[in-house]
Design a protein around this motif. Structure first.
Motif, PDB file in Angstrom:
ATOM      1  N   PHE A  14      53.357  25.166 -13.345  1.00 30.69           N
ATOM      2  CA  PHE A  14      54.171  24.100 -12.759  1.00 30.69           C
ATOM      3  C   PHE A  14      55.274  23.666 -13.722  1.00 30.69           C
ATOM      4  CE2 PHE A  14      55.004  19.591 -11.825  1.00 30.69           C
ATOM      5  CZ  PHE A  14      55.404  19.712 -10.508  1.00 30.69           C
ATOM      6  N   VAL A  15      54.952  23.513 -14.993  1.00 34.67           N
ATOM      7  CA  VAL A  15      55.949  23.136 -16.005  1.00 34.67           C
ATOM      8  C   VAL A  15      56.998  24.233 -16.150  1.00 34.67           C
ATOM      9  CG1 VAL A  15      56.275  22.694 -18.476  1.00 34.67           C
ATOM     10  CG2 VAL A  15      54.439  21.552 -17.244  1.00 34.67           C
ATOM     11  N   GLY A  18      59.348  24.083 -13.255  1.00 39.67           N
ATOM     12  CA  GLY A  18      60.245  22.932 -13.407  1.00 39.67           C
ATOM     13  C   GLY A  18      61.373  23.217 -14.381  1.00 39.67           C
ATOM     14  N   ALA A  21      63.817  25.556 -12.695  1.00 40.63           N
ATOM     15  CA  ALA A  21      64.645  24.854 -11.716  1.00 40.63           C
ATOM     16  C   ALA A  21      65.741  24.043 -12.403  1.00 40.63           C
ATOM     17  CB  ALA A  21      63.776  23.941 -10.852  1.00 40.63           C
ATOM     18  N   LEU A  22      65.417  23.379 -13.507  1.00 41.03           N
ATOM     19  CA  LEU A  22      66.428  22.623 -14.251  1.00 41.03           C
ATOM     20  C   LEU A  22      67.501  23.552 -14.826  1.00 41.03           C
ATOM     21  CD1 LEU A  22      64.294  19.938 -16.131  1.00 41.03           C
ATOM     22  CD2 LEU A  22      65.951  19.572 -14.290  1.00 41.03           C
TER      23      LEU A  22
END
Length: 154
Positions: A14-15, A18, A21-22
Motif C-alpha cells: 500500500f505504501v 502511494g 501515485a505521488l
C-alpha cells in the motif's frame, strides 16, 4: 506469526502504491509525463513578450495538443523572443498562414501557445516560421496602463 507477516506485506504494498501515485502526479504536473520523444517537425515563431511561457509548454489547436515548446531564445537581430515548437508528426496538414497566440490556462497561470488555422493551400513544413503572432498579455502592464489612464483623467 503468519498473520503479522501478511499484514506487513500488505502495508508495504500500500505504501509503495502511494509513493508511485505521488510520483506519477508530480510528473503530470511538471509536464514530464510524456516520456515519448516524437520528433515530428519544428517550426518557429517570434513574440515581443512570452510572459511566463516555458520550455515543454503545450501547443494547442482547437483545444487539441499538437506539439510542445522546444526552446525559447532571444533573436539578436529583432530582439524578440524566438520560440521553437516541436509539432507532433500526425499534424502535418496545418496551413502555412496559421497564427500563434500565447494564452494563460487555469488558476495557476500556465502559459501555452494556441494556433489558429489559416486558409493557405500550402502546409507548414520543418523549419518554417509563423508570421502572425500575438504576444502574451502581461497583467502588470495592463494594470499600469489602467492606472495611468485614470491618473490622466483626474
Amino acid at each position: 506469526m503468519l498473520q503479522k507477516k501478511s499484514t506487513e506485506i500488505l502495508v508495504g504494498l500500500f505504501v509503495a502504491l502511494g509513493i508511485g501515485a505521488l510520483f506519477m502526479l508530480a510528473m503530470k504536473v511538471s509536464n514530464l509525463a510524456d516520456f515519448s520523444d516524437e520528433r515530428g517537425y519544428q517550426i518557429t515563431a517570434q513574440f515581443q513578450n512570452t510572459g511566463g511561457l516555458k520550455v515543454r509548454s503545450p501547443v494547442t489547436m482547437a483545444g487539441v495538443r499538437v506539439g510542445r515548446v522546444a526552446a525559447i531564445e532571444l533573436d539578436p537581430i529583432s530582439y524578440n523572443a524566438k520560440v521553437t515548437i516541436n509539432m507532433h508528426p500526425q499534424f502535418d496538414n496545418i496551413p502555412a498562414d496559421t497564427s500563434a497566440s500565447i494564452f494563460t490556462a487555469g488558476l495557476l497561470g500556465e502559459q501555452y501557445i494556441s494556433l489558429d488555422a489559416g486558409a493557405d493551400d500550402f502546409y507548414l513544413q520543418d523549419g518554417d516560421e509563423l508570421m502572425l503572432t500575438q504576444s502574451a498579455l502581461v497583467l502588470e502592464q495592463v494594470i499600469g496602463q489602467f492606472l495611468y489612464s485614470v491618473a490622466e483623467g483626474n
